[in-house]
Motif scaffolding. Structure first.
Motif, short mmCIF file in Angstrom:
data_model
loop_
_atom_site.label_atom_id
_atom_site.label_comp_id
_atom_site.label_asym_id
_atom_site.label_seq_id
_atom_site.Cartn_x
_atom_site.Cartn_y
_atom_site.Cartn_z
N LYS A 90 -6.79 16.12 -2.42
CA LYS A 90 -5.42 15.63 -2.55
C LYS A 90 -5.21 14.46 -1.62
O LYS A 90 -5.64 14.49 -0.47
N TRP A 91 -4.58 13.41 -2.11
CA TRP A 91 -4.30 12.24 -1.32
C TRP A 91 -2.83 11.87 -1.49
O TRP A 91 -2.23 12.20 -2.52
N PRO A 92 -2.25 11.20 -0.50
CA PRO A 92 -0.81 10.91 -0.57
C PRO A 92 -0.44 9.95 -1.69
O PRO A 92 0.68 10.01 -2.19
N ASN A 93 -1.33 9.06 -2.07
CA ASN A 93 -0.92 8.02 -3.02
C ASN A 93 -1.80 7.92 -4.26
O ASN A 93 -1.74 6.93 -4.98
N ARG A 94 -2.62 8.92 -4.52
CA ARG A 94 -3.38 8.90 -5.77
C ARG A 94 -3.83 10.30 -6.14
O ARG A 94 -3.86 11.19 -5.30
N PHE A 95 -4.18 10.44 -7.42
CA PHE A 95 -4.67 11.73 -7.91
C PHE A 95 -6.18 11.75 -7.91
O PHE A 95 -6.84 10.75 -7.64
N ARG A 96 -6.71 12.92 -8.27
CA ARG A 96 -8.17 13.04 -8.36
C ARG A 96 -8.70 12.13 -9.46
O ARG A 96 -8.09 11.96 -10.51
N LYS B 299 0.83 -1.21 0.00
CA LYS B 299 0.00 0.00 0.00
C LYS B 299 0.86 1.26 0.00
O LYS B 299 0.46 2.29 -0.54
N PRO C 78 -2.27 16.86 -11.33
CA PRO C 78 -3.05 16.32 -12.46
C PRO C 78 -4.13 15.36 -11.97
O PRO C 78 -4.26 15.13 -10.76
N THR C 79 -4.88 14.80 -12.89
CA THR C 79 -5.88 13.79 -12.55
C THR C 79 -5.40 12.44 -13.07
O THR C 79 -4.25 12.31 -13.52
N GLY D 194 -7.14 0.95 -0.08
CA GLY D 194 -5.99 1.34 -0.89
C GLY D 194 -6.01 0.85 -2.33
O GLY D 194 -5.18 1.25 -3.13
N MET E 207 6.13 7.71 -4.50
CA MET E 207 5.34 8.56 -5.41
C MET E 207 5.75 10.00 -5.19
O MET E 207 5.81 10.45 -4.04
N GLN F 297 4.41 13.30 -6.36
CA GLN F 297 3.32 13.98 -7.07
C GLN F 297 3.73 15.34 -7.61
O GLN F 297 3.25 15.77 -8.66
N PHE G 110 3.99 3.07 -1.36
CA PHE G 110 4.93 2.98 -2.48
C PHE G 110 5.49 4.36 -2.76
O PHE G 110 4.94 5.37 -2.32
#
Lengths: 281, 281
Positions: free
Chosen positions: B118-124, A137, A192-193, B83, A141, A143, A139
């Motif tokens: 905003k999230w630490p490990n993914r985009f919108r 979970k 970005p998205t 996750g 990154m 951004q 990793f």
DNA sequence: GTTCCGCATGAATCGATAG
DNA sequence: ACTATCGATTCATGCGGAA
């Protein structure tokens, strides 16, 4: 005994080559395997019904080879088969999860210049999946490395485009990739998205990579740091390797077709002085 | 005995309501069911692991109710669970195929103005699936109704624009998918792709419809003719019904939440004079 | 140095024809 | 009946050459 062939192209079967790699050794895998029954001339041409069982042994090796904090980006799209979208990609995702992969995210690559054509019951296919898989979970990154400009520049562009068909030109506005990025220096930026707008690179060049360099570049920026190691087990003409070198990373490319290996070697020799090709594991 | 409630909102459980419908009677189904664990206030909130078994009885009834040449457009997106992207949409596609549905195509709805955050490990998340299912390989489709201007035309037009044109168009920004522009175009039109660029609507503060009217409108144009019957088994605030009426079609909406039923009734009463609501089957 | 026009080129799909 | 091959259809992009 198991040693990693840093900054090399291995011209061999990828399953065989991968087995010679040590475990937990690469930081990022970006690849675009041959699609089912596509590119029959260069590759064998895997039947859609056999695709999953063909790919699973490879994804198992990729799992072994990837570092715990690394990411695996799989660019793939299902073919139309007897009037339907085939389900092999869906099955593949579920089977890979049984191997231990986490299906973290699905990015959409919107191909602004997709293949033309007209059919009675469907439109042109303008998107492909970029599936992000991980071993954990948590990793790596970064951004901030892929932030896109916003603010007055984007707004003025939006205003100018508003009289044109929005539906077609949004993509150009929203695109964070391409050649005029240099114009955006000093502008305000936003994250970005998960939708990437990129055109395929196909012009009058000698090689025709359907995988634009900007695609692996984007994931390399997002998931790796300088000197990290990037692997492409289906290298083709070497776009991933080229992106890695241009971004100050190390690459490992595997490709079974001799013709593509020579093509990739040619591209890589233009940016590096050392010998890059190995004819077998 | 089984009679179709044309141009009505049924405020009831959709599975129960659907069972009262005759077979092979609606031309198009467009719907956006409650997402797993989302909208907990309005619906029960289905757990992701239970989603497929909850939906399959409904899709079976939809299969029965749809005309042989009709289409079913399912707007859906898997949520992030521990996750990962959950696999219930993938499983649903495969199970629906076992029910007899053909998975003809997957359209991408690119949400231009997606939810911020905003999230630490993914985009919108800026896209959703619009899955097209059919009962037969041959189905009704009117591709000419959704054609868009060609890129070349748009570009040359962009260059030749006067100031008058610029100011005039800004008020028209909200119109439907490519519709306003079509009046201006000569004949230079192209067929669209399977990627739809549409903004989400947030006009009303009380209700933020994730489903813009332009989305059902586009599929209504593509898959139906005048006076055809369009069904939305999870109507919500009534965007599909509104789109149907505005396009000269007939609608049937089913919605279990009384609050949403009243909201939808309110929207529909503004465009029609007859009484639209039914409080049960 | 620009801008403009012409042209080749695709991770395609369907339907018909042939074995 | 089932599979293999071929022709027809279609459009965004970037290059080269021209004005």
């Amino acid at each position: 005994m198991l040693k990693l062939p840093i900054n090399s192209i291995i011209c061999d079967d990828c399953l065989k080559a991968l087995k010679s790699f040590p475990a937990n050794s690469v930081d990022l895998i970006v690849t675009s395997p041959p699609y089912a029954d596509a590119r029959k001339n260069e590759y064998g041409g895997i039947h859609p019904d056999k695709y999953v069982e063909w790919f699973l042994p490879i994804s198992a090796e990729l799992f072994r080879v990837l570092k715990p904090q690394g990411s695996f980006v799989l660019n793939i799209k299902e073919r139309v088969f007897k009037g339907e979208r085939h389900t092999y990609v869906l099955e593949l995702i579920m089977k890979m999860r049984e191997q231990g992969w986490l299906w973290t995210e699905e990015f959409i690559w919107h191909k602004r210049n997709c293949y033309p054509g007209k059919w009675p019951n469907r439109f042109r296919d303008a998107w492909e999946r970029c599936l992000q898989f991980n071993k954990n979970k948590k990793f790596k990154m970064f951004q901030e490395e892929v932030m896109v400009p916003t603010g007055d520049w984007a707004q003025s562009r939006l205003r100018n485009l508003s009289k044109v068909d929005k539906t077609r030109d949004e993509s150009k506005v929203n695109s964070g990739f391409g050649k005029n990025v240099s114009n955006w220096v000093g502008r305000e930026k936003a994250y970005p998205t998960n939708v990437l707008h990129m055109a395929t690179e196909c012009s009058n060049k000698s090689h025709c990579a359907t995988f634009p360099v900007s695609l692996p570049e984007w994931f390399i920026d997002l998931f790796t740091e300088a000197d990290d190691i990037i692997l492409d087990p289906f290298m083709g003409s070497g776009s991933t390797a080229l992106a890695a070198i241009q971004k100050g990373r190390k690459y490992i490319g595997i490709e079974i077709s001799q013709e593509y290996c020579l093509l990739a070697e040619d591209r890589m020799q233009k940016v590096t002085s050392q010998k890059v090709i190995k004819w077998s594991v």
